[in-house]
Design an enzyme around this catalytic site. Structure first.
Site, PDB file in Angstrom:
ATOM      1  N   ASN A 153       0.795  -1.224   0.000  1.00  0.00           N
ATOM      2  CA  ASN A 153       0.000   0.000   0.000  1.00  0.00           C
ATOM      3  C   ASN A 153       0.828   1.276   0.000  1.00  0.00           C
ATOM      4  OD1 ASN A 153       0.316  -1.431   2.623  1.00  0.00           O
ATOM      5  ND2 ASN A 153      -0.377   0.497   3.473  1.00  0.00           N
ATOM      6  N   HIS A 203     -13.815   0.080   0.356  1.00  0.00           N
ATOM      7  CA  HIS A 203     -13.575   1.518   0.172  1.00  0.00           C
ATOM      8  C   HIS A 203     -12.312   1.819  -0.624  1.00  0.00           C
ATOM      9  CE1 HIS A 203     -10.436   2.544   3.299  1.00  0.00           C
ATOM     10  NE2 HIS A 203     -10.798   1.363   3.751  1.00  0.00           N
ATOM     11  N   CYS A 326      -3.123   4.748   8.343  1.00  0.00           N
ATOM     12  CA  CYS A 326      -3.260   4.156   9.683  1.00  0.00           C
ATOM     13  C   CYS A 326      -2.070   4.520  10.558  1.00  0.00           C
ATOM     14  CB  CYS A 326      -3.353   2.648   9.574  1.00  0.00           C
ATOM     15  SG  CYS A 326      -4.399   2.115   8.231  1.00  0.00           S
TER      16      CYS A 326
HETATM   17  C1  LIG Z   1      -6.492  -0.154   3.528  1.00  0.00           C
HETATM   18  C2  LIG Z   1      -5.765  -1.434   3.709  1.00  0.00           C
HETATM   19  C3  LIG Z   1      -6.147  -2.369   4.687  1.00  0.00           C
HETATM   20  C4  LIG Z   1      -7.234  -2.075   5.686  1.00  0.00           C
HETATM   21  O1  LIG Z   1      -8.521  -2.127   5.129  1.00  0.00           O
HETATM   22  P1  LIG Z   1      -9.710  -1.356   5.884  1.00  0.00           P
HETATM   23  O2  LIG Z   1     -10.932  -1.761   5.108  1.00  0.00           O
HETATM   24  O3  LIG Z   1      -9.416   0.100   5.779  1.00  0.00           O
HETATM   25  O4  LIG Z   1      -9.753  -1.855   7.272  1.00  0.00           O
HETATM   26  C5  LIG Z   1      -5.463  -3.552   4.764  1.00  0.00           C
HETATM   27  N1  LIG Z   1      -4.453  -3.836   3.924  1.00  0.00           N
HETATM   28  C6  LIG Z   1      -4.046  -2.975   2.972  1.00  0.00           C
HETATM   29  C7  LIG Z   1      -2.927  -3.348   2.062  1.00  0.00           C
HETATM   30  C8  LIG Z   1      -4.689  -1.741   2.835  1.00  0.00           C
HETATM   31  O5  LIG Z   1      -4.273  -0.881   1.898  1.00  0.00           O
END
Ligand SMILES: *Cc1c(COP(=O)(O)O)cnc(C)c1O
Length: 380
Positions: A153, A203, A326
Site C-alpha cells: 500500500n 472503500h 493508519c
Molecule cells: C487499507 C488497507 C487495509 C485495511 O482495510 P480497511 O478496510 O481500511 O480496514 C489492509 N491492507 C491494505 C494493504 C490496505 O491498503
C-alpha cells in the site's frame, strides 16, 4: 481558492454514485435484518445472496467461500489469527509474513507472538519486493501460515505471491494474501492463485467504508474471530451490513469492468506526474515502478521533511500522505521504507502520491507545479 486536489486514493476512495444508488434502498425502505425469517428479512437476505454471488463469480470462488467482514482490517486479523490457531492443532507454531505487511497483519502477528508463535519476517530488497530465496529460507514444516500481501500500500510494488503459495503448500502451511490494494487494479482468480485465504476491502475501489471480504477456500479450517449469532455460516457473528455488502459487490463489479481502462489512464497520469515532479531535481522513486500498481508514486524528496511538505501541500489544497493513513499519526518512519533499506532521514523525506479514476490531467499538472514550488521554497 482553486478546487482541492485529492492524491490519496490508496488511503480511501470516494463512493461511486452508481454504488450509492444501489445502496440507498437498503438504507431506507429495505431495512430488514437479513436473518429475520419474515418478508423484510427475506428481502435483505436476497440482496446479500446476490452480492455474494457477484463477488464469488468475479474472483472464481464458490458462494460459500465468501465471508463479509467489517473491512480489510478485520479480514486480515481473522485470516492470520484464525488460520494460525487452527493450524496449531497440528503442532505448527511458527508464522511467516513479510516485513512490509499492512499494520492489520503486523499487529495480528504480534498477538500471535504473545500466544507463543515464533514470527519470521521476510525482508524485502531495495526495490520493495520480497525475494523468493527468502521465502524458501523462512518456511518449514513448523510453519502454520504464510502471509504475503499481493501489492504493497505504500509503494504499490507487487509481491511474488505465486511463489509464496507454492512454498507454503509444499510445507503443508496455509497461504494468505492481503489483496486490498491489488483488487482495484488486478483481476483476482482464487483458483489460479491457489490461496487458502484472500482479503479485500470495499472503500479502496469506490465502495463504502466498513465492509470487506475474506475468501476462505472450502475445506480450510479457520477459527472464528468474532462470535455471536450464526451469521456467515456460523463463522462471523453480527447483523449483516446489508447496504454496505450490496455496495461492495456493485463497486467491485464496476472495478472489474473498468479495470483495464482505469489502469491505462492511471499509468499515463502517474508517469506524466513523475516526469513533471522530477524536473525539480533531487527526486528518487521508492519502489520499482514497472512491477507495481499504476496508481502509486512513492518518492523521496531530498532535503525536504515529509511532515512539513504535507502540511504546506495541504495549505495549498493538495492532499496526499507520507504512507499508510493508519500510521500517519505516528512519528516513526515508515516500516516499509526502512525495510527497503532507507535510513530514518531518507524515509522521513518520502511521500506517497496515489491517484485514482477521478484524477485529471489538469490536477496532475497543477499538483506537480504546486509540489515543485513548495520543494523549492522549503529547500530555500
Ligand atoms: C487499507 C488497507 C487495509 C485495511 O482495510 P480497511 O478496510 O481500511 O480496514 C489492509 N491492507 C491494505 C494493504 C490496505 O491498503
Amino acid at each position: 481558492m482553486e478546487e482541492r486536489i485529492y492524491f490519496d486514493y490508496a488511503a480511501t476512495t470516494p463512493l461511486d454514485k452508481r454504488v450509492l444508488d444501489k445502496m440507498t434502498p437498503y438504507l431506507t425502505d429495505c431495512f430488514g435484518n437479513a436473518d429475520s425469517p419474515h418478508a423484510y428479512g427475506r428481502k435483505a437476505m436476497g440482496a446479500v445472496d446476490e452480492a455474494r454471488s457477484i463477488v464469488a463469480r468475479l474472483i472464481h470462488a464458490n458462494e460459500n467461500e465468501i465471508y463479509f467482514t467489517s473491512g480489510g482490517t478485520e479480514a486480515d486479523n481473522w485470516a492470520l489469527i484464525g488460520g494460525a490457531r487452527a493450524k496449531r492443532k497440528e503442532g505448527r507454531d511458527e508464522i511467516v509474513l513479510s516485513a512490509i505487511e499492512h499494520h492489520a497483519v503486523l499487529s495480528a502477528a504480534e498477538r500471535l507472538e504473545k500466544e507463543g508463535f515464533a514470527v519470521r519476517y521476510l525482508p524485502v530488497n531495495a526495490g520493495g519486493m520480497v525475494e523468493i530465496g527468502e521465502i524458501e529460507k523462512a518456511v518449514s514444516d513448523k510453519t502454520a501460515i504464510v502471509a504475503l500481501m499481493a501489492a504493497n500500500n505504500e509503494t504499490g510494488v507487487l509481491q511474488p505471491i505465486a511463489y509464496a503459495e507454492k512454498i507454503a503448500h509444499k510445507h503443508g502451511a496455509l497461504f494468505f494474501t492481503d489483496a486490498v490494494q491489488y483488487a482495484p487494479y488486478k483481476k483476482i482468480d482464487v483458483k489460479e492463485m491457489n490461496a487458502d485465504m484472500l482479503a479485500f476491502s470495499g472503500h479502496k475501489f469506490y465502495g463504502p467504508k466498513g465492509v470487506g471480504v475474506l475468501y476462505i477456500k472450502n475445506g480450510v479450517k479457520v477459527e472464528k474471530l468474532i462470535g455471536g449469532g450464526e451469521q456467515e455460516r456460523g463463522l462471523r457473528g453480527g447483523t449483516l451490513n446489508v447496504a454496505a455488502i450490496v455496495g461492495l459487490a456493485k463497486a467491485y463489479e464496476l472495478a472489474c469492468l473498468e479495470m483495464d481502462e482505469n489502469g491505462k489512464k492511471l499509468s499515463a497520469l502517474a508517469s506524466s506526474f513523475i516526469d513533471k515532479l522530477a524536473s525539480v531535481g533531487g527526486i528518487t522513486r521508492n519502489g520499482a515502478g514497472d512491477n507495481a500498481l499504476p496508481s502509486v508514486v512513492n518518492v523521496r524528496i531530498q532535503g525536504v521533511e515529509n511532515t512539513t511538505f504535507l502540511f504546506n501541500m495541504d495549505l495549498q489544497g493538495v492532499c496526499l500522505a507520507a504512507g499508510s493513513a493508519c500510521a500517519s499519526a505516528s512519528v516513526k518512519p515508515s516500516h516499509v521504507l526502512t525495510a527497503m533499506g532507507l535510513d530514518e532521514k531518507r524515509a522521513k523525506e518520502s511521500v506517497r502520491f496515489s491517484f485514482g479514476k477521478y484524477t485529471t490531467e489538469e490536477e496532475i499538472e497543477r499538483g506537480a507545479a504546486c509540489a515543485k514550488k513548495i520543494i523549492n521554497k522549503l529547500r530555500g
